[in-house]
Motif scaffolding. Structure first.
Motif, PDB file in Angstrom:
ATOM      1  N   THR A  36       0.760  -1.425  -0.172  1.00 56.86           N
ATOM      2  CA  THR A  36      -0.158  -0.209  -0.158  1.00 56.86           C
ATOM      3  C   THR A  36       1.142   1.322  -0.012  1.00 56.86           C
ATOM      4  OG1 THR A  36      -1.418  -1.594   1.110  1.00 56.86           O
ATOM      5  CG2 THR A  36      -1.683   1.644   1.092  1.00 56.86           C
ATOM      6  N   GLY A  37       1.921   1.167   0.956  1.00 51.96           N
ATOM      7  CA  GLY A  37       2.833   2.472   0.574  1.00 51.96           C
ATOM      8  C   GLY A  37       3.725   2.090  -0.500  1.00 51.96           C
ATOM      9  N   MET A  38       4.436   1.142  -1.014  1.00 51.54           N
ATOM     10  CA  MET A  38       5.260   0.946  -2.066  1.00 51.54           C
ATOM     11  C   MET A  38       4.571   0.982  -2.934  1.00 51.54           C
ATOM     12  SD  MET A  38       7.390  -2.141  -0.139  1.00 51.54           S
ATOM     13  CE  MET A  38       8.339  -2.126  -1.742  1.00 51.54           C
ATOM     14  N   VAL A  39       3.784   1.076  -3.985  1.00 54.97           N
ATOM     15  CA  VAL A  39       2.606  -0.083  -5.036  1.00 54.97           C
ATOM     16  C   VAL A  39       2.788   2.138  -5.589  1.00 54.97           C
ATOM     17  CG1 VAL A  39       1.297  -0.186  -6.823  1.00 54.97           C
ATOM     18  CG2 VAL A  39       1.817  -1.036  -4.531  1.00 54.97           C
ATOM     19  N   PRO A  40       2.087   3.710  -5.141  1.00 57.14           N
ATOM     20  CA  PRO A  40       1.831   4.229  -5.792  1.00 57.14           C
ATOM     21  C   PRO A  40       3.638   5.062  -5.815  1.00 57.14           C
ATOM     22  CG  PRO A  40       0.829   4.320  -3.906  1.00 57.14           C
ATOM     23  CD  PRO A  40       1.644   3.255  -3.562  1.00 57.14           C
ATOM     24  N   VAL A  41       4.451   5.304  -5.511  1.00 54.37           N
ATOM     25  CA  VAL A  41       6.088   5.486  -5.611  1.00 54.37           C
ATOM     26  C   VAL A  41       6.346   4.830  -7.035  1.00 54.37           C
ATOM     27  CG1 VAL A  41       8.310   5.089  -5.453  1.00 54.37           C
ATOM     28  CG2 VAL A  41       6.722   6.198  -3.216  1.00 54.37           C
ATOM     29  N   ALA A  42       6.439   3.097  -7.013  1.00 54.85           N
ATOM     30  CA  ALA A  42       6.657   2.576  -8.285  1.00 54.85           C
ATOM     31  C   ALA A  42       5.835   3.236  -9.333  1.00 54.85           C
ATOM     32  CB  ALA A  42       6.505   1.078  -8.319  1.00 54.85           C
ATOM     33  N   LEU A  43       4.280   3.191  -9.378  1.00 57.17           N
ATOM     34  CA  LEU A  43       3.603   3.494 -10.466  1.00 57.17           C
ATOM     35  C   LEU A  43       3.647   4.882 -11.266  1.00 57.17           C
ATOM     36  CD1 LEU A  43      -0.256   2.812  -9.699  1.00 57.17           C
ATOM     37  CD2 LEU A  43       1.584   1.202 -10.766  1.00 57.17           C
ATOM     38  N   ILE A  44       4.968   5.387 -10.743  1.00 55.35           N
ATOM     39  CA  ILE A  44       5.044   7.204 -10.770  1.00 55.35           C
ATOM     40  C   ILE A  44       6.157   6.630 -11.318  1.00 55.35           C
ATOM     41  CG2 ILE A  44       6.043   9.183  -9.939  1.00 55.35           C
ATOM     42  CD1 ILE A  44       3.962   9.317  -8.015  1.00 55.35           C
ATOM     43  N   LEU A  45       7.519   6.332 -10.907  1.00 54.68           N
ATOM     44  CA  LEU A  45       8.765   5.927 -11.473  1.00 54.68           C
ATOM     45  C   LEU A  45       8.839   4.920 -12.659  1.00 54.68           C
ATOM     46  CD1 LEU A  45      10.759   5.834  -8.476  1.00 54.68           C
ATOM     47  CD2 LEU A  45      10.177   7.794 -10.268  1.00 54.68           C
ATOM     48  N   LEU A  46       7.311   3.760 -12.765  1.00 54.17           N
ATOM     49  CA  LEU A  46       7.771   3.171 -13.908  1.00 54.17           C
ATOM     50  C   LEU A  46       6.495   3.579 -14.709  1.00 54.17           C
ATOM     51  CD1 LEU A  46       7.923   0.529 -15.006  1.00 54.17           C
ATOM     52  CD2 LEU A  46       5.545  -0.079 -13.796  1.00 54.17           C
ATOM     53  N   ALA A  47       5.637   4.497 -14.580  1.00 51.51           N
ATOM     54  CA  ALA A  47       5.185   5.809 -15.808  1.00 51.51           C
ATOM     55  C   ALA A  47       6.011   6.719 -16.474  1.00 51.51           C
ATOM     56  CB  ALA A  47       3.690   6.965 -15.639  1.00 51.51           C
ATOM     57  N   SER A  48       6.936   7.171 -15.958  1.00 49.72           N
ATOM     58  CA  SER A  48       8.311   7.854 -16.346  1.00 49.72           C
ATOM     59  C   SER A  48       9.024   7.428 -17.054  1.00 49.72           C
ATOM     60  CB  SER A  48       8.157   8.894 -14.869  1.00 49.72           C
ATOM     61  OG  SER A  48       9.407   8.409 -14.321  1.00 49.72           O
ATOM     62  N   GLY A  49       9.951   6.422 -16.340  1.00 57.67           N
ATOM     63  CA  GLY A  49      10.020   5.590 -16.767  1.00 57.67           C
ATOM     64  C   GLY A  49      10.234   5.111 -18.338  1.00 57.67           C
ATOM     65  N   ALA A 163       7.937   3.578   5.818  1.00 55.71           N
ATOM     66  CA  ALA A 163       8.919   2.685   5.185  1.00 55.71           C
ATOM     67  C   ALA A 163       8.511   2.650   3.533  1.00 55.71           C
ATOM     68  CB  ALA A 163       9.132   1.775   6.248  1.00 55.71           C
ATOM     69  N   GLY A 164       7.170   2.546   3.579  1.00 55.29           N
ATOM     70  CA  GLY A 164       7.298   2.143   2.489  1.00 55.29           C
ATOM     71  C   GLY A 164       7.771   2.685   1.158  1.00 55.29           C
TER      72      GLY A 164
END
Length: 419
Positions: A36-49, A163-164
């Motif tokens: 829940t705390g990790m996926v949003p960060v990964a989504l933003i960076l995956l989209a920009s990447g 922590a996420g």
């Protein structure tokens, strides 16, 4: 409705974490909710990447968060009717598959499919937190230990959002967003497995009258509807603080404030939870909740006077001291008011209310981010809204069967009170 026995004054002889199953269930829930705390960060960076904009990444994060909040009551209702093992297992397998498929689709090539997967991943987020709240009365029959476990549980939940995001950011920087989503999926699967294979979860059975409350379920109860509305204000305060933290980091040119300010709130929550869970408190559950919510609201007021990085880092500890008491009292009230066979769904509605309020607070604070004073007062405004709703709805929040006796409240067998 729940029929917990009277709360004694004496503290439990053994620490809560030393009780059988408690540590496993708590750790499993925390690990399982880390995505829940990790996926949003990964989504933003995956989209920009993959060539997408930050706006697209932000939209996907919003879809994921909103779907996660709205999916919890539905899954909670299924748990109340089908049990924890089947529902939680199917949910975690679905969300794991979605997270693993996301990097393979490509944001720019298949935007509609990507958005659909993100929504499905959010909707199928396993109801670990609501399920854990329903397990505490089974694992810990002693009401004093239940309160202590609930306070520990509530106070530790903030660590997911402390922590996420840093863990996800570190993984993205070293291994990339694809690996981050894979790790997030793995952690979610591991945490859910720890919970559903534990004996209390495997042996948990729906109430005989589950499914007899119609389409509305716990929402039939006017007091619960008011309670959920009130706690949305608490979520609003938390969401507004996150944006204020980003604005302070930008104003003082200290990026660490983005994480340190929410962490300060979590530290206060852990400290407050430790103090709150050590004793019982006088007054009805509704009165305890109103007092805790009032202290939570008042503790936000100095934030408007924060001038400089150090006050910005320290002042959020103050409302954090009362956050656990507010959330724990709310869950105890849910336990007391929820119609029979709806406890998991009722807990999930409370979690969803906080989540939706948090999303609203983030959106409103984002619009006011260029006005530092107004942005700093938004958390207090959300917390004061909580108090206002509780005061207006105090009659519908009364627990049938509670009667004052020498400074404490004793509950006899409650009657149904779906108003």
């Amino acid at each position: 409705m729940s029929t917990t026995p009277p709360v004694p004054r004496s503290a439990p002889a053994r620490p809560v974490l030393a009780q059988r199953h408690v540590a496993r269930l708590l750790i499993g829930t925390l690990v399982g909710r880390l995505p829940t705390g990790m996926v949003p960060v990964a989504l933003i960076l995956l989209a920009s990447g993959q060539g997408g904009s930050l706006t697209v990444g932000g939209l996907l994060c919003a879809l994921y968060g909103l779907a996660s909040a709205l999916g919890q009551p539905l899954l909670g209702r299924l748990v109340d009717r089908r049990g924890q093992t089947l529902v939680t297992t199917l949910a975690v397998l679905t969300t794991t598959a979605c997270l693993l498929l996301l990097p393979l689709l490509g944001f720019t090539a298949h935007p509609a499919y990507t958005a659909g997967l993100v929504v499905l991943a959010g909707l199928s987020t396993p109801p670990l937190e609501a399920g854990l709240r329903a397990l505490w009365p089974v694992v810990l029959p002693d009401p004093v230990q239940q309160r202590a476990a609930l306070a520990l549980d509530t106070g530790s939940q903030g660590s997911i959002f402390v922590a996420g995001p840093p863990l996800a950011a570190a993984l993205c920087a070293t291994a990339g967003p694809t690996v981050t989503l894979v790790v997030s999926a793995g952690l979610g699967l591991l945490g859910a497995a720890l919970v559903v294979t534990a004996r209390p979860s495997r042996q948990w059975r729906p109430a005989p009258d589950a499914g007899t409350n119609g389409m509305l379920g716990p929402l039939r109860h006017r007091g619960l509807r008011s309670l959920f509305l009130a706690l949305a204000g608490t979520g609003f305060a938390l969401g507004a603080l996150n944006v204020w933290a980003v604005s302070r980091a930008s104003a003082y040119d200290l990026n660490m404030l983005t994480g340190v300010i929410p962490a300060a709130l979590s530290v206060g929550s852990l400290l407050g939870g430790a103090l709150y869970g050590r004793r019982t408190w006088p007054g009805s559950l509704a009165a305890q909740l109103t007092c805790a919510a009032t202290a939570f609201a008042v503790a936000w007021l100095p934030l408007g006077l924060a001038d400089g990085p150090l006050p910005a880092m320290l002042l959020p500890v103050l409302p954090g001291l009362f956050l656990t008491a507010t959330i724990t009292s709310a869950f105890l009230l849910v336990d007391a008011l929820a119609p029979a066979g709806t406890l998991t769904e009722a807990c999930a509605w409370l979690i969803a209310a906080v989540g939706v309020g948090q999303a609203a607070g983030t959106a409103v604070a984002g619009a006011a981010a260029d006005q530092p004073f107004y942005a700093a007062t938004l958390p207090a405004a959300g917390a004061l809204a909580t108090v206002s709703v509780l005061l207006i709805a105090h009659r519908s929040l009364a627990v049938p069967g509670w009667a004052p006796r020498r400074g404490r409240h004793r509950r006899v067998t409650p009657r149904t009170a779906c108003l």
